[in-house]
Design a protein around this motif. Structure first.
Motif, mmCIF file in Angstrom:
data_model
loop_
_atom_site.group_PDB
_atom_site.id
_atom_site.type_symbol
_atom_site.label_atom_id
_atom_site.label_comp_id
_atom_site.label_asym_id
_atom_site.label_seq_id
_atom_site.Cartn_x
_atom_site.Cartn_y
_atom_site.Cartn_z
ATOM 1 N N LEU A 197 0.811 -1.216 0.000
ATOM 2 C CA LEU A 197 0.000 0.000 0.000
ATOM 3 C C LEU A 197 0.847 1.268 0.000
ATOM 4 C CD1 LEU A 197 -2.804 -1.119 2.478
ATOM 5 C CD2 LEU A 197 -3.039 -0.726 0.022
ATOM 6 N N ASP A 198 2.098 1.170 0.451
ATOM 7 C CA ASP A 198 2.990 2.324 0.367
ATOM 8 C C ASP A 198 3.515 2.520 -1.052
ATOM 9 O OD1 ASP A 198 2.749 3.063 3.013
ATOM 10 O OD2 ASP A 198 4.505 1.931 3.671
ATOM 11 N N GLU A 199 3.563 1.436 -1.820
ATOM 12 C CA GLU A 199 4.082 1.509 -3.184
ATOM 13 C C GLU A 199 2.984 1.874 -4.180
ATOM 14 O OE1 GLU A 199 5.427 -1.885 -6.214
ATOM 15 O OE2 GLU A 199 6.826 -1.643 -4.527
ATOM 16 N N VAL A 200 1.808 1.286 -4.007
ATOM 17 C CA VAL A 200 0.674 1.592 -4.889
ATOM 18 C C VAL A 200 -0.010 2.832 -4.320
ATOM 19 C CG1 VAL A 200 -1.431 0.729 -5.973
ATOM 20 C CG2 VAL A 200 0.445 -0.843 -5.429
ATOM 21 N N ALA A 201 0.584 3.981 -4.554
ATOM 22 C CA ALA A 201 0.150 5.220 -3.907
ATOM 23 C C ALA A 201 0.570 6.409 -4.754
ATOM 24 C CB ALA A 201 0.762 5.331 -2.513
ATOM 25 N N ARG A 211 -2.151 0.201 -13.338
ATOM 26 C CA ARG A 211 -0.898 -0.501 -13.620
ATOM 27 C C ARG A 211 -0.599 -1.530 -12.524
ATOM 28 N NH1 ARG A 211 -1.884 2.511 -17.315
ATOM 29 N NH2 ARG A 211 -3.300 0.734 -17.563
ATOM 30 N N ALA A 212 -0.927 -1.201 -11.282
ATOM 31 C CA ALA A 212 -0.726 -2.160 -10.187
ATOM 32 C C ALA A 212 -1.611 -3.378 -10.382
ATOM 33 C CB ALA A 212 -1.013 -1.492 -8.852
ATOM 34 N N CYS A 213 -2.866 -3.161 -10.769
ATOM 35 C CA CYS A 213 -3.769 -4.282 -11.019
ATOM 36 C C CYS A 213 -3.221 -5.172 -12.128
ATOM 37 C CB CYS A 213 -5.153 -3.763 -11.388
ATOM 38 S SG CYS A 213 -6.091 -3.086 -9.992
ATOM 39 N N GLU A 214 -2.725 -4.563 -13.193
ATOM 40 C CA GLU A 214 -2.191 -5.353 -14.311
ATOM 41 C C GLU A 214 -0.996 -6.190 -13.868
ATOM 42 O OE1 GLU A 214 -3.551 -2.512 -18.037
ATOM 43 O OE2 GLU A 214 -1.487 -2.402 -17.310
ATOM 44 N N LYS A 215 -0.118 -5.591 -13.064
ATOM 45 C CA LYS A 215 1.055 -6.312 -12.575
ATOM 46 C C LYS A 215 0.652 -7.486 -11.681
ATOM 47 C CE LYS A 215 5.442 -5.533 -10.139
ATOM 48 N NZ LYS A 215 6.278 -4.504 -9.451
ATOM 49 N N LEU A 216 -0.454 -7.330 -10.953
ATOM 50 C CA LEU A 216 -0.934 -8.375 -10.054
ATOM 51 C C LEU A 216 -1.830 -9.388 -10.766
ATOM 52 C CD1 LEU A 216 -1.756 -6.059 -7.021
ATOM 53 C CD2 LEU A 216 0.022 -7.839 -7.041
ATOM 54 N N GLY A 217 -1.995 -9.229 -12.086
ATOM 55 C CA GLY A 217 -2.812 -10.158 -12.852
ATOM 56 C C GLY A 217 -4.300 -9.954 -12.686
ATOM 57 N N ILE A 218 -4.705 -8.748 -12.319
ATOM 58 C CA ILE A 218 -6.108 -8.439 -12.034
ATOM 59 C C ILE A 218 -6.736 -7.732 -13.221
ATOM 60 C CG2 ILE A 218 -7.646 -7.057 -10.574
ATOM 61 C CD1 ILE A 218 -5.566 -7.457 -8.320
ATOM 62 N N SER A 219 -7.900 -8.196 -13.637
ATOM 63 C CA SER A 219 -8.699 -7.523 -14.654
ATOM 64 C C SER A 219 -9.942 -6.947 -13.975
ATOM 65 C CB SER A 219 -9.105 -8.515 -15.742
ATOM 66 O OG SER A 219 -10.072 -9.430 -15.242
#
Length: 332
Positions: A80-84, A103-111
């Motif tokens: 949460l400190d990085e995705v900010a 971009r964080a969602c994409e990196k985590l494989g989230i659609s």
């Protein structure tokens, strides 16, 4: 367990019934057993587990290291400190902008259709803040594990200790942040210039910090910060929405109280009349804390009561008290 489709059946924890909805909206809370059933249903590609553990700045524990040593099978780490977003005062874990979130969602494989299930190693502490982020960007298909990692382990579910496997990158368009989700310093100052007891349009500010920090009798954990509170705000320590449990090995963890007890805590903090106005949508409300983390617990507790519009003061007391023009109240 077919919970989530374009036209889905949604589980309501308060009634334990399933109803049909045209919106892909997940329950706010899931038990470990419900999560296990989902991830073992053969549709794991549509579920993403995220460890959002965060520790206070004065804690010796390291969330990322603990995640690497053990985690729920298939989980990824959400920092949460990085995705900010960056903040003018250098504060961490501020609400990201749309591009950073996507971009964080994409990196985590989230659609956008992924069911995101979030947990932390406290039970309930930082996971509501992560859920607030997803819901505020319109990702309604998101939940937390009520009781987090300790409850998961205590109820006999498996862990991973091998190196985590990175997911295939996802695709996520730029979402819109819901209007009114985030409050800034100027919003809070303008609001605090009016007394909510005499102005029905003023937003009630609920402060999730421990009572001693609110009154000014206890120091802040961040060096150099004054304690006290925003004028006309109310003290509602986040733990008052939670109940404590102990695992078989003696570890403490927290889960949310039943809605009736959450309502009683809200009544005690602001009065029954004001609490009813909040629940009925007649009184707007904003949650605050030390730095916007446990304000998420109050936000989620209010959601469990059916409150639709709850703002969150992102920088919270840390940002507020760092500004030289801030008006600070203390209570003896």
């Amino acid at each position: 367990m077919a919970l989530f489709r374009t036209s889905i059946r949604v589980f309501h924890s308060s009634t334990r019934k399933m109803t049909t909805s045209s919106v892909t909206r997940a329950p706010f809370l899931l038990s470990p057993n419900q999560v296990s059933e989902l991830t073992n249903s053969g549709h794991t590609h549509s579920v993403s587990l995220l460890d959002s553990t965060w520790f206070m700045p004065n804690s010796p524990r390291n969330a990322k290291d603990e995640f690497l040593s053990k985690r729920i099978r298939g989980a990824q780490f959400l920092d949460l400190d990085e995705v900010a977003s960056s903040h003018e005062l250098g504060l961490k874990h501020m609400m990201p902008d749309s591009q950073t979130f996507a971009r964080a969602c994409e990196k985590l494989g989230i659609s956008p259709s992924t069911h995101v299930i979030i947990y932390d190693s406290h039970g309930v502490f930082s996971s509501p803040r992560a859920l607030f982020m997803f819901r505020s960007f319109g990702h309604e298909n998101s939940s937390i594990i009520d009781g987090g990692l300790p409850r998961w382990v205590d109820e006999g579910h498996p862990l991973d200790t091998a190196a985590p496997i990175l997911p295939e990158p996802g695709t996520y368009g730029l979402p819109n942040l819901k209007e009114g989700a985030i409050k800034n310093y100027d919003d809070i100052v303008a609001n605090s210039q009016h007394d909510p007891a005499t102005n029905g349009h003023v937003e009630l500010v609920l402060d999730a910090r421990p009572k001693g920090r609110y009154t000014g009798t206890d120091p802040e954990p961040r060096p150099g910060l004054s304690s006290g509170h925003i004028p006309h705000s109310y003290s509602l320590t986040f733990n008052l929405f939670l109940q404590k449990h102990k695992t078989k090995t003696g570890q403490e963890y927290s889960t949310f109280l039943p809605p009736s007890e959450i309502k009683a805590a809200l009544d005690n903090a602001v009065g029954t009349a004001e609490a009813n106005q909040i629940i009925n949508g007649q009184r707007p409300v904003v949650t605050s804390c030390g730095s916007g983390m446990t304000a998420g617990v109050l936000w989620l507790g209010l959601q469990l009561l059916g409150v639709k519009q709850v703002g969150l003061y992102d920088e919270s007391w840390t940002g507020y008290s760092m500004r030289p023009t801030s008006q600070i109240q203390k209570t003896s």
